[in-house]
Motif scaffolding. Structure first.
Motif, PDB file in Angstrom:
ATOM      1  N   ARG A 264      46.062  27.542 -23.793  1.00 22.07           N
ATOM      2  CA  ARG A 264      46.929  28.715 -23.947  1.00 22.07           C
ATOM      3  C   ARG A 264      46.536  29.802 -22.943  1.00 22.07           C
ATOM      4  O   ARG A 264      47.410  30.453 -22.341  1.00 22.07           O
ATOM      5  N   GLN A 265      45.253  30.008 -22.769  1.00 17.82           N
ATOM      6  CA  GLN A 265      44.788  31.017 -21.810  1.00 17.82           C
ATOM      7  C   GLN A 265      45.173  30.641 -20.390  1.00 17.82           C
ATOM      8  O   GLN A 265      45.568  31.503 -19.598  1.00 17.82           O
ATOM      9  N   LEU A 266      45.073  29.360 -20.066  1.00 16.05           N
ATOM     10  CA  LEU A 266      45.458  28.897 -18.741  1.00 16.05           C
ATOM     11  C   LEU A 266      46.941  29.130 -18.498  1.00 16.05           C
ATOM     12  O   LEU A 266      47.347  29.589 -17.425  1.00 16.05           O
ATOM     13  N   ALA A 267      47.746  28.826 -19.506  1.00 15.62           N
ATOM     14  CA  ALA A 267      49.186  29.036 -19.382  1.00 15.62           C
ATOM     15  C   ALA A 267      49.497  30.519 -19.235  1.00 15.62           C
ATOM     16  O   ALA A 267      50.346  30.915 -18.415  1.00 15.62           O
ATOM     17  N   ASP A 268      48.816  31.365 -19.984  1.00 12.22           N
ATOM     18  CA  ASP A 268      49.023  32.817 -19.872  1.00 12.22           C
ATOM     19  C   ASP A 268      48.679  33.300 -18.471  1.00 12.22           C
ATOM     20  O   ASP A 268      49.416  34.085 -17.863  1.00 12.22           O
ATOM     21  N   GLY A 269      47.564  32.834 -17.948  1.00  8.63           N
ATOM     22  CA  GLY A 269      47.122  33.272 -16.636  1.00  8.63           C
ATOM     23  C   GLY A 269      48.031  32.809 -15.523  1.00  8.63           C
ATOM     24  O   GLY A 269      48.235  33.517 -14.528  1.00  8.63           O
ATOM     25  N   ARG A 270      48.620  31.630 -15.695  1.00  7.49           N
ATOM     26  CA  ARG A 270      49.466  31.060 -14.649  1.00  7.49           C
ATOM     27  C   ARG A 270      50.877  31.622 -14.689  1.00  7.49           C
ATOM     28  O   ARG A 270      51.529  31.783 -13.676  1.00  7.49           O
ATOM     29  N   LEU A 271      51.365  31.870 -15.905  1.00  8.84           N
ATOM     30  CA  LEU A 271      52.799  32.108 -16.038  1.00  8.84           C
ATOM     31  C   LEU A 271      53.138  33.387 -16.794  1.00  8.84           C
ATOM     32  O   LEU A 271      54.252  33.549 -17.262  1.00  8.84           O
TER      33      LEU A 271
END
Length: 396
Positions: A264-271
């Motif tokens: 979830r954090q990766l998705a937040d950071g990317r998008l």
């Protein structure tokens, strides 16, 4: 109505449970079924209401070691399970016991399974013992292990139900000492999940997604497969430059919470707001998602492949193993790829850029040629075979 006990133990993923449940869903039409569940509970997973559920204290593997619930010791749980299996058998007195995967696997569970089948042979010799086995065993057995399997099959088992289409996988390919097995071996066809009535409009599942490629990503139980989900999220910004898309990710019920949080954090950071990626744990509607997706990305376990074959979705799979020597998914994947039914990426080649290329290529392919001609009625055939077998009629 004759009685069947069905022993199922899933130690890592949930594929064994899913396949067993589909078989049981058909068995309850003709039998009283008692389902022995030895794995951890899965929130939201549904067992047919007609089934009598016998839940053993849960046991599973983490990093190759047995794990049990809080405030329990592994040795205490082992003893409780062993005694409970025997006491439940004596109480129910079934006409048939089905063991899922044992004796071709589950050797870590000899502590309960050997006393169990030995007790049955000694106290109820008329009870038939049947092995339920998937298409590819996967792990190459050592000669000593193959000898043990042959001895167990020939000492305790009356019938082997091999859940494969003979045109796809022969039992001889899965087990080199096939000629030493004395019991009858029946090909049931593949066991697939029960089809549902799919809505023509996919919007209830996917939300307000129009003129956008719908990409489904799943990794079964979730104890393996994190790398695929991570790569999908990293690939999304690259893919967005080429194709508008929406990604639905299911992590599986057994993926550790910290891993889900990292995704979830990766998705937040990317998008930013993650408007084109949704991450959930588990769904009972995976088949519906797969049917309405434009492309599905997954591992290549038995049940996922059956879903791909039954829905006809374009698919990219990543064959992984629970152990380094576990070749089950790779064997299945390479056969399917040679038939044009899936595309695949080896784990060592899984990068965001490579995945984007595969997705674009897959989306451009016509689905009409992906017609599966394999027998997908393994659950129904299993019930038919057992109904005749336990009634002392010809199986076919």
């Amino acid at each position: 109505m004759k009685k069947i006990m069905f022993y199922c133990q899933y130690l890592s993923g949930m594929g064994h449970l899913v396949r067993s449940t589909e078989i049981v869903r058909n068995l309850v039409k003709d039998f009283q079924v008692y389902f022995i569940n030895g794995g951890p509970e899965i929130a939201g997973f549904e067992m047919p209401s007609q089934v009598e559920l016998i839940r053993l204290p849960a046991l599973w593997l983490e990093e190759g070691k047995f794990t049990v619930g809080d405030n329990q010791s592994v040795e205490d749980v082992k003893e409780i399970r062993k005694n409970l299996l025997i006491s439940e058998f004596d109480k129910i007195k079934p006409d048939c016991l089905i063991t899922e995967f044992f004796p071709f696997g589950r050797h870590k569970l000899f502590f309960e399974l050997i006393p169990f089948v030995e007790h049955i042979k000694n106290t109820s010799p008329t009870t038939k013992i049947v092995c339920s086995l998937r298409d590819v065993i996967g792990k190459e057995s050592e000669p000593e292990e193959e000898e043990i399997i042959c001895n167990l099959m020939n000492r305790y088992f009356d019938l082997l139900l091999f859940h494969a289409d003979s045109n796809f996988q022969q039992f001889s390919e899965s087990f080199t000492r096939h000629k030493d097995i004395k019991s009858e071996i029946i090909y049931t066809g593949f066991v697939t999940q029960s089809p549902k009535n799919y809505a023509n409009d996919a919007s209830p599942l996917w939300g307000d997604v129009t003129e956008t490629a719908k990409i489904l990503v799943s990794v079964g139980g979730g104890r393996i497969g994190y790398e695929l989900l991570e790569t999908v999220i990293k690939a999304s910004p690259i893919l967005a430059k080429e194709i508008p898309h929406f990604i639905k990710i299911f992590t599986g019920p057994f993926m550790p919470e910290d891993k889900v949080r990292q995704l979830r954090q990766l998705a937040d950071g990317r998008l930013g707001d993650r408007s084109n990626i949704q991450i959930e744990t588990y769904t009972l509607q995976l088949l519906e998602y797969m049917k309405t997706a434009d492309i599905a990305l997954s591992l290549s376990g038995y049940n996922t492949i059956m879903n791909i074959l039954s829905t006809g979705v374009r698919a990219i799979v990543v064959p992984v193993g629970h152990e380094k020597q576990d070749q089950e998914q790779l064997v299945r994947t390479q056969k399917l790829e040679s038939l044009g039914l899936v595309d695949y990426i080896l784990p060592q080649n899984l990068t965001a850029s490579h995945l984007v290329q595969k997705i674009i290529s897959g989306l451009n392919k016509n689905q009409s040629w992906r017609k599966c001609k394999f027998d997908l009625h393994g659950a129904e055939t299993t019930s038919f075979v057992l109904k005749n077998y336990l009634s002392h009629k010809a199986i076919f």
